[in-house]
Every structure is written in structure tokens, then in C-alpha cells.
Enzyme design. Structure first.
Site, PDB file in Angstrom:
ATOM      1  N   GLY A  10       0.836  -1.202   0.000  1.00  0.00           N
ATOM      2  CA  GLY A  10       0.000   0.000   0.000  1.00  0.00           C
ATOM      3  C   GLY A  10       0.863   1.241   0.000  1.00  0.00           C
ATOM      4  O   GLY A  10       1.853   1.302   0.722  1.00  0.00           O
TER       5      GLY A  10
ATOM      6  N   VAL B 129       1.996   2.869   6.508  1.00  0.00           N
ATOM      7  CA  VAL B 129       1.078   3.679   7.313  1.00  0.00           C
ATOM      8  C   VAL B 129       0.743   2.975   8.629  1.00  0.00           C
ATOM      9  O   VAL B 129       0.347   3.618   9.594  1.00  0.00           O
ATOM     10  CB  VAL B 129      -0.246   3.997   6.571  1.00  0.00           C
ATOM     11  CG1 VAL B 129       0.009   4.890   5.377  1.00  0.00           C
ATOM     12  CG2 VAL B 129      -0.999   2.745   6.176  1.00  0.00           C
ATOM     13  N   ASP B 130       0.921   1.661   8.667  1.00  0.00           N
ATOM     14  CA  ASP B 130       0.516   0.894   9.849  1.00  0.00           C
ATOM     15  C   ASP B 130       1.501   1.019  11.010  1.00  0.00           C
ATOM     16  O   ASP B 130       1.191   0.601  12.126  1.00  0.00           O
ATOM     17  CB  ASP B 130       0.340  -0.588   9.491  1.00  0.00           C
ATOM     18  CG  ASP B 130      -0.838  -0.803   8.565  1.00  0.00           C
ATOM     19  OD1 ASP B 130      -1.815  -0.041   8.683  1.00  0.00           O
ATOM     20  OD2 ASP B 130      -0.782  -1.700   7.717  1.00  0.00           O
TER      21      ASP B 130
ATOM     22  N   MET C 284      -7.894   3.032   9.124  1.00  0.00           N
ATOM     23  CA  MET C 284      -7.142   1.833   8.756  1.00  0.00           C
ATOM     24  C   MET C 284      -6.408   1.239   9.964  1.00  0.00           C
ATOM     25  O   MET C 284      -6.287   1.880  11.006  1.00  0.00           O
ATOM     26  CB  MET C 284      -6.151   2.176   7.654  1.00  0.00           C
ATOM     27  CG  MET C 284      -6.806   2.408   6.303  1.00  0.00           C
ATOM     28  SD  MET C 284      -5.582   2.832   5.037  1.00  0.00           S
ATOM     29  CE  MET C 284      -6.509   2.436   3.541  1.00  0.00           C
ATOM     30  N   GLY C 285      -5.876   0.058   9.762  1.00  0.00           N
ATOM     31  CA  GLY C 285      -5.106  -0.611  10.812  1.00  0.00           C
ATOM     32  C   GLY C 285      -5.774  -1.918  11.194  1.00  0.00           C
ATOM     33  O   GLY C 285      -6.505  -1.979  12.168  1.00  0.00           O
ATOM     34  N   ARG C 286      -5.534  -2.955  10.411  1.00  0.00           N
ATOM     35  CA  ARG C 286      -6.254  -4.211  10.631  1.00  0.00           C
ATOM     36  C   ARG C 286      -5.735  -4.939  11.871  1.00  0.00           C
ATOM     37  O   ARG C 286      -6.491  -5.576  12.589  1.00  0.00           O
ATOM     38  CB  ARG C 286      -6.138  -5.103   9.374  1.00  0.00           C
ATOM     39  CG  ARG C 286      -7.115  -6.263   9.344  1.00  0.00           C
ATOM     40  CD  ARG C 286      -7.521  -6.635   7.942  1.00  0.00           C
ATOM     41  NE  ARG C 286      -8.700  -5.899   7.526  1.00  0.00           N
ATOM     42  CZ  ARG C 286      -9.937  -6.426   7.461  1.00  0.00           C
ATOM     43  NH1 ARG C 286     -10.160  -7.664   7.781  1.00  0.00           N
ATOM     44  NH2 ARG C 286     -10.950  -5.688   7.070  1.00  0.00           N
TER      45      ARG C 286
ATOM     46  N   TYR D 111      -8.771   5.280   1.505  1.00  0.00           N
ATOM     47  CA  TYR D 111      -7.558   5.785   0.841  1.00  0.00           C
ATOM     48  C   TYR D 111      -7.306   7.270   1.093  1.00  0.00           C
ATOM     49  O   TYR D 111      -6.174   7.731   0.943  1.00  0.00           O
ATOM     50  CB  TYR D 111      -7.653   5.563  -0.678  1.00  0.00           C
ATOM     51  CG  TYR D 111      -7.302   4.174  -1.144  1.00  0.00           C
ATOM     52  CD1 TYR D 111      -6.937   3.175  -0.239  1.00  0.00           C
ATOM     53  CD2 TYR D 111      -7.307   3.849  -2.490  1.00  0.00           C
ATOM     54  CE1 TYR D 111      -6.612   1.894  -0.677  1.00  0.00           C
ATOM     55  CE2 TYR D 111      -6.983   2.573  -2.940  1.00  0.00           C
ATOM     56  CZ  TYR D 111      -6.640   1.598  -2.024  1.00  0.00           C
ATOM     57  OH  TYR D 111      -6.314   0.329  -2.469  1.00  0.00           O
TER      58      TYR D 111
ATOM     59  N   GLN E 134      -7.108   8.839   3.742  1.00  0.00           N
ATOM     60  CA  GLN E 134      -6.194   9.061   4.861  1.00  0.00           C
ATOM     61  C   GLN E 134      -4.738   8.836   4.494  1.00  0.00           C
ATOM     62  O   GLN E 134      -3.862   9.520   4.974  1.00  0.00           O
ATOM     63  CB  GLN E 134      -6.576   8.195   6.060  1.00  0.00           C
ATOM     64  CG  GLN E 134      -6.378   6.702   5.909  1.00  0.00           C
ATOM     65  CD  GLN E 134      -7.208   5.879   6.894  1.00  0.00           C
ATOM     66  OE1 GLN E 134      -6.912   5.821   8.078  1.00  0.00           O
ATOM     67  NE2 GLN E 134      -8.267   5.260   6.402  1.00  0.00           N
ATOM     68  N   ARG E 135      -4.472   7.865   3.624  1.00  0.00           N
ATOM     69  CA  ARG E 135      -3.059   7.562   3.351  1.00  0.00           C
ATOM     70  C   ARG E 135      -2.518   8.323   2.154  1.00  0.00           C
ATOM     71  O   ARG E 135      -1.322   8.301   1.894  1.00  0.00           O
ATOM     72  CB  ARG E 135      -2.862   6.054   3.181  1.00  0.00           C
ATOM     73  CG  ARG E 135      -3.398   5.502   1.890  1.00  0.00           C
ATOM     74  CD  ARG E 135      -3.137   4.004   1.797  1.00  0.00           C
ATOM     75  NE  ARG E 135      -3.201   3.585   0.404  1.00  0.00           N
ATOM     76  CZ  ARG E 135      -3.259   2.336  -0.005  1.00  0.00           C
ATOM     77  NH1 ARG E 135      -3.251   1.356   0.869  1.00  0.00           N
ATOM     78  NH2 ARG E 135      -3.300   2.046  -1.278  1.00  0.00           N
TER      79      ARG E 135
END
Lengths: 425, 425
Positions: free
Chosen positions: B17, B147-148, B194-196, B301, B303-304
């Protein structure tokens, strides 16, 4: 028109959905009033809009420092609270209008500034008629505001330019993102935007692409009945040509029978109806019919509160509308709204005009037909020329060392109550 | 470690990503390589990540002007295309590793820079082992990106600071908006982020409120099993106290049985499964159990890719990681990744460190327990101290007169192919 000779106080209130720049209008009203202390006493703000007037819940803005008021210019949302509350006709709701006069009289209020969209213009019009009906001297001036850009007469509405800039910038950014991913992953990005009746905000998505920045953007307008076949064909073509496609969909898109696409009767595992957005509906359709990997986003409140990416012309116009409203009041005017008159698009020039509230209230301005491309999925050159100056310029809020924008929270000190309680039904 | 004495070309590719600042790392790699033309020849970029290496689809970045490369620093997304493609072990996929060597040899490539997260660190590690296994001299350096924020050893990952700033700012803005509306309308705003697996991005929502800016924010972390009762009780309390509540929910929130809340088996009108987000699930729960009016947003998307609100420290670090990777290569290093070492939080100071890829690949860094407040719905002071420098500073892209950010689209001219076609399975 009645014009008071003694020094009167002013009432200001915010109405309906708030925006990134409605507080800039509040700033214009209060700063301008403060410059005319010989003619205007205090500015009382209604806590939660007109409800604050009815319940005598008045905020004494004179308790706020010049610095705090100046900070309203770069603070999103409605600093005094807004409301969704439409007053009925004078005949149907005499009780509430009588109460307004009672509150105005108790606090020596001669100026009524109401900051909102079509519904609030209607309320403002009714208040302006109180002068005649009751003999109490009140001048009511409407200050235009709406992200939907649907007020008539004025070329555009403060609040719209900033949401348009947010959608245009976000659509460009997300399109760049999908373009990077499409070879092995996401090929479709769906962005749901506001605008239940008019496609102005959706149109802003079209600004993401230009002659120099070639991006495949498909727009679904509420003005165009959704044709599944045409839409899927176009998306497939875009993916074939570009490898991906961005779709900007208005929450108000309807099918041929006039049903909102968002109302697809979603049920959760327990059989409860699930209020979907339209973005997942469009994404699901693409998955089922074309099989592309997709992502979807719903901007919701983020789009209208995004003061961090406000348009400079929008902030300037929001402030100018507040200022002009006070100046009109000082000129003895009643039952009017300042407007934005565009005199040139390139270079952009505008001046302040004036509209009678009777011509504004309850009139909704739709997108001109000539702004939507013939296929129904894009914007025309004419639309682009209209939108471009409205999203032009940046007006960044100040940031703290902590990396966060410095938005002001006012003290919102109440004015002392003088009347008995009143219940809003 | 093998170190070539003749002048070698470099290969650079983006993986997984993309982010708002991965191109800033590309900029750091290419600009630094260009400063060392005596040692590094051309920088070839893989079109769509490692796939470009396998298919010999190399982009000749020497065809891009200095200005275009400089513009990468302020352009979101992956300028050369990214991919989701994880290479298997050397033993399991000898065919592909042989092909890599074939392509590297054909184009005199001695440096391999791979810009990505945990999976790509693993690929990079395997490439670094090719030197030993095949005798072909290749130095593989990983450039961290995600991003994570879940890479180990490095204090933080380029890409995270900007998404964190976006979420923190957006949560503050939307909270101000809801605060204005709550008297007569929306009381709950739900933002899905996000952030699974790790709650770093959700934690950033907590930065919206500070000692001086009092906002009711409830965070749902993937690290904390969802307790419906506790959650609803807290939301009710916040609404009682503030009149409204903002909820930041990670896409990866799970119930006590370990099922994603997002997977609630939504069905559309035709009985098809509907991929919901978790935001509408939380919103629906609040409607059913507490009856408050709500709004929800899914940033996805946006946000990133939100380069328009990137964090300055993030941009600087992304660039620095690219630069350091090239410098490490020139020092003869292999199988390493530059890292960010924090030496002080207040004032923020950091320097560049170095990690062995064997210690980075396939290791996921979770949020420390001490970063989540005892009730499980907020962040601690320690978390705040960690996050604050990462979202500090603004680094605006340049804008055109049309009000749009000037993001670059490269020519991405292909290098001439020298080998037979190769199919990626």
C-alpha cells in the site's frame, strides 16, 4: 422600513448544517459590529441557532476577546451551536413569533442576523415581517451559508468553495493512490460526497483531473437518473484505458424510479435495516458485474469541516458576507441578503450584491444543464470555469507545536435571563 | 559482503500500500544516487514494484528532470506503481530468483532498494541472500514504509506520521462540527480508520483532544476485544456530559470470539453479501441501543494519500530514509534497513540507525500495552508523547492558480528490454 434611532443590540445565529467557514461569517458580523459601537451595542448569539432566541439562551459575545473573535475566521463548525429547526408561518405559530419579539424587546435587540441556507432564509424573511405585523422595529438580514451551493441569486454560497476544494483535492490524491495499486490490486475507488438534491459537490470531484493531469473520473450526479448499463460500460472503458477508475458519487443519486440508490434495503445479520451509504452499493455493483477489486470512502462530515484545506476565496467571501450584512443593517435595510456577484471569471472578480429575501426563501438553485457533460458522467468546460475561482487559494489555519490546528472554543457566556421560561415544542 | 568496484546501476521499487510520503523516499534515493554518479550509474525503477524487475519492465529514471524528481517529495502515491506480491522462499521459487539475477545482470544492477513494509523487508532479505547463493554481487537495502507503523526496531515508519496527522486533524474538525449540531440533530460521529492488526492509526484520533481542547473521543482499538456493554455505557456518559461523542474505530476491531465487527454478514436487497465497513455497524448499534442520531465516515484511501496535510517530520524522515539507504549501499552494506532512532521526545530529536533485515522481516510491532488507557477506549500520556513529534509540522505541497496541489506525473519511460519475456505466475 423601520429604522431605530437609539442604539440597539444585535442578534446573530447559525442555522442548519455547519461549514468550514460559517464562523468566518460570524467573525465578519461581530468584528464589523464592534467597529460601530456608536450604533450597535452588544452582539448576542443564539445558543444553538434560533432556539437560543426562543428560549432566551443568549450568548454575550462581548465577553469574548478580540483575539478569540478573530480566531473564528479560521475555525470550522458553528461556534455558538446551530440547529435544524424551521419556524412555521406567522399564522401557524403566533406563539413563537410573539416570543421572539418578547426576547428582542427584553434585550433591546434591533438587528437580526441569521446565517444559513434556504430554510433559514425563510425564517429570516418571517422575522423581517414582524416589524410590520407587530410594530416592533427589527431589521432582519440573512447571511448566506450552505455547502450545497443551492441558494438562488448569489453566484455561489460561502461554505461551498471549501468543500469543493476538499473533494477536488481528495479525489486527485486518491486517484494517484489507486493508479499506483491497480496493476495487482485495487482498480476502483468510490468516493461518496454530500448533495442530496444538487450535484455541485459531486461536480467538484471533476476538478481533480485537468488538461495537464489526466485521471479517469466518473461522476454520478443526483440530477442524472442512474443508468446501470451506461455506467458499467464507462467504468470498464476507463479501466481498459487507464488501468483504474475513480468514481465520485453523490449521496442523492437516484435510479429511474426515483429511489435513492443508497436505500438498497441492507440488512445486518440480525435482519435489522442498515443505513448504508451509496458508496458501498456502487462498489458492490462493480464487484458483482465487473469483478474489479475496489475500495470505497464516505467523506461525510469530514468534507464540510475540513478547515485545514479551506479555499481562500471561500473564507474571504464568508467574512465579507458577515461584514456586508452588518453594513446593510446600518444602512437601514431589512429583509435582504448580501450576495456574491461575479463580474469576471478570468481573472476572478466579484463584488457584493443584494437580494430580497422574498426572492431567496425556499428557492433551490440546481446545477445548470450545461454544467454536466453530454454523457451525464462528467463536467463541462463551463462548469470548470465556474468552479475554478471558488476553490482557488489556500488559507491555512495556524498550527501549534503539537502539529494540530489552533481552533478556538469560545467561552459562550450566557447573557442574564430576564423572562420566564419558554418551551420549544 | 560483496562490493563491486566497477560502476553499477541501481534498482528501486515500491511495494504494498502506498502512502503520502513514499515518493519522498524515492526522491531521497534518486537525488542521492545522482550526487554519486562516479559510483552509481542509472537508477532503474520497477514498474509496479518487484513485478517490474521480474518482467524486465524497468523505468529509466535518468529520463526525468531534476525538477520532476524534486516534485516527488511533495507527491503522494507510488510514482512508479506498487504491487501486492510476496516472493516465496529461494527454494520454493528458484525460477523467479534466477530471473531477478538475469535481469540485474543484463542491466548491470548492483544495488537493490526496496521501499515497503514487513512483507517487502522479507523479499529484500531474500534478494540480499542471492549474493551468497549465486555469486552475483547485489546489495539489497530496505527502505521502510508503512502507514501501519508496525515495523520493528525503527521508532516509527515513514508514512505513518502523515496518516496520523490526517486522522487527528479530521477527528478534531468533525468533533467541532458535531458539537455544533448536537442540540437538535447529530449526536454521534463515527470515523473508521485503517489498521487491521495494530491500533496506531486509531490512536492518532485521540490526539484530536488535548488538555486545552476538550473533546469527547472514544477509540476502538483492534488490540482490545470489543465489549458492547462497556462501549455503550461510555458513549452514553459522554453524550450526557458533552451533548455528543466522536468515535474513532479501527477497521480491525474484533468481538470476543475474534470475528471482525466489519464482517456482520450484511446482505443487500438481492441477498448478496455486502462488504460493509465497521463504521456503519457501530453506527447501527448506537441507533438500535441508544437511539441517538448519528453520522459516519470511512476515510479509506483518503487518509493515506492526503499529502495536503502531511506531517513535516514524516516527509523529512521519508526523504532521509531514501538518502540513508543509498549511503549505506555506497558503504558496501547489504541486507540492512535504515531506521529512525528517537533520542529525545521533548524537544524531538532523532538520528538514523541501522537494522539487519533478518531482524525486520515478518516481525509485526504492536502498540505497547502502556499506550492504551486502562478502560481500553483512549490513549495514555505516554502514547501522546510518542505521537506528538510524529504529526508535528506542516509541509504543504505547492498549489496552482487553479487551487489544486501540483503533484507530478512522471514520464516513466521504459528502459530497452534485453531479455526474453517472463511470465509472473
Amino acid at each position: 422600513m423601520a429604522r431605530s434611532t437609539e442604539k440597539k443590540n444585535a442578534f446573530y445565529a447559525q442555522s442548519g448544517g455547519v461549514t468550514a467557514v460559517i464562523n468566518a461569517s460570524a467573525c465578519g458580523v461581530i468584528e464589523t459590529a464592534r467597529k460601530h459601537k456608536d450604533k450597535i451595542g452588544k452582539v448576542y448569539a443564539g445558543r444553538n441557532g434560533i432556539i437560543g432566541a426562543l428560549t432566551e439562551d443568549l450568548i454575550d459575545t462581548s465577553k469574548e476577546s478580540a483575539r478569540a473573535i478573530a480566531a473564528l475566521r479560521h475555525t470550522p463548525s458553528g461556534a455558538f451551536g446551530s440547529c435544524r429547526y424551521k419556524m412555521k408561518s406567522l399564522e401557524a405559530n403566533k406563539r413563537e413569533y410573539d416570543r421572539l419579539i418578547e426576547v428582542f424587546a427584553a434585550h433591546n435587540i434591533g438587528y437580526f442576523f441569521y446565517n444559513g441556507g434556504g430554510d433559514s432564509a425563510d425564517t429570516c424573511l418571517k422575522v423581517s415581517q414582524l416589524s410590520k405585523a407587530t410594530g416592533y422595529p427589527i431589521q432582519a438580514i440573512h447571511v448566506p451559508k450552505t455547502v450545497d451551493n443551492d441558494l438562488p441569486i448569489t453566484d455561489n454560497c460561502p461554505g461551498f468553495g471549501s468543500v469543493a476544494k476538499y473533494i477536488a483535492v481528495s479525489t486527485r490524491e486518491a486517484s494517484f493512490d489507486v493508479a499506483s495499486m491497480c496493476a495487482t490490486s485495487t482498480k476502483i475507488f468510490v468516493l461518496e460526497v454530500m448533495g442530496r438534491h444538487a450535484g455541485w459537490i459531486a461536480a467538484a470531484g471533476g476538478m481533480a483531473a485537468t488538461e495537464n493531469v489526466d485521471l479517469p473520473i466518473v461522476i454520478l450526479f443526483p440530477e442524472v437518473k442512474f443508468s446501470q448499463g451506461k455506467f458499467l460500460k464507462l467504468v470498464k472503458e476507463k479501466v481498459k484505458q487507464y488501468g483504474y477508475c475513480s468514481i465520485v458519487v453523490s449521496e442523492g443519486v437516484q435510479d429511474r424510479s426515483g429511489n435513492f440508490l443508497a436505500d438498497q434495503g441492507l440488512k445486518d445479520a440480525f435482519g435489522h435495516a442498515q443505513l448504508g451509504g451509496v458508496a458501498p452499493v456502487i462498489a458492490g455493483l462493480i464487484r458483482d458485474k465487473l469483478g474489479y477489486k475496489y475500495h470505497w470512502a464516505v467523506a461525510d462530515y469530514l468534507q464540510r469541516s475540513a478547515r485545514h484545506i479551506a479555499s481562500k476565496s471561500d473564507v474571504e467571501q464568508a467574512y465579507a458576507m458577515g461584514k456586508a450584512a452588518v453594513e446593510m443593517a446600518l444602512q437601514g435595510k431589512n429583509s435582504v441578503m448580501p450576495t456574491i456577484k461575479r463580474t469576471s471569471s478570468k481573472p476572478y472578480r466579484w463584488k457584493i450584491g443584494e437580494a430580497k429575501l422574498s426572492r431567496v426563501a425556499n428557492v433551490e438553485k440546481m446545477m445548470p444543464k450545461g454544467f454536466i457533460s453530454r454523457d451525464g458522467f462528467g463536467i463541462t468546460k463551463k462548469c470548470r470555469e465556474y468552479l475554478e475561482p471558488l476553490i482557488a487559494g489556500e488559507d491555512y489555519p495556524p498550527y501549534g507545536k503539537d502539529g494540530m490546528p489552533k481552533y478556538v472554543q469560545l467561552k459562550n457566556a450566557p447573557a442574564r435571563k430576564k423572562l420566564a421560561d419558554f418551551k420549544v415544542k
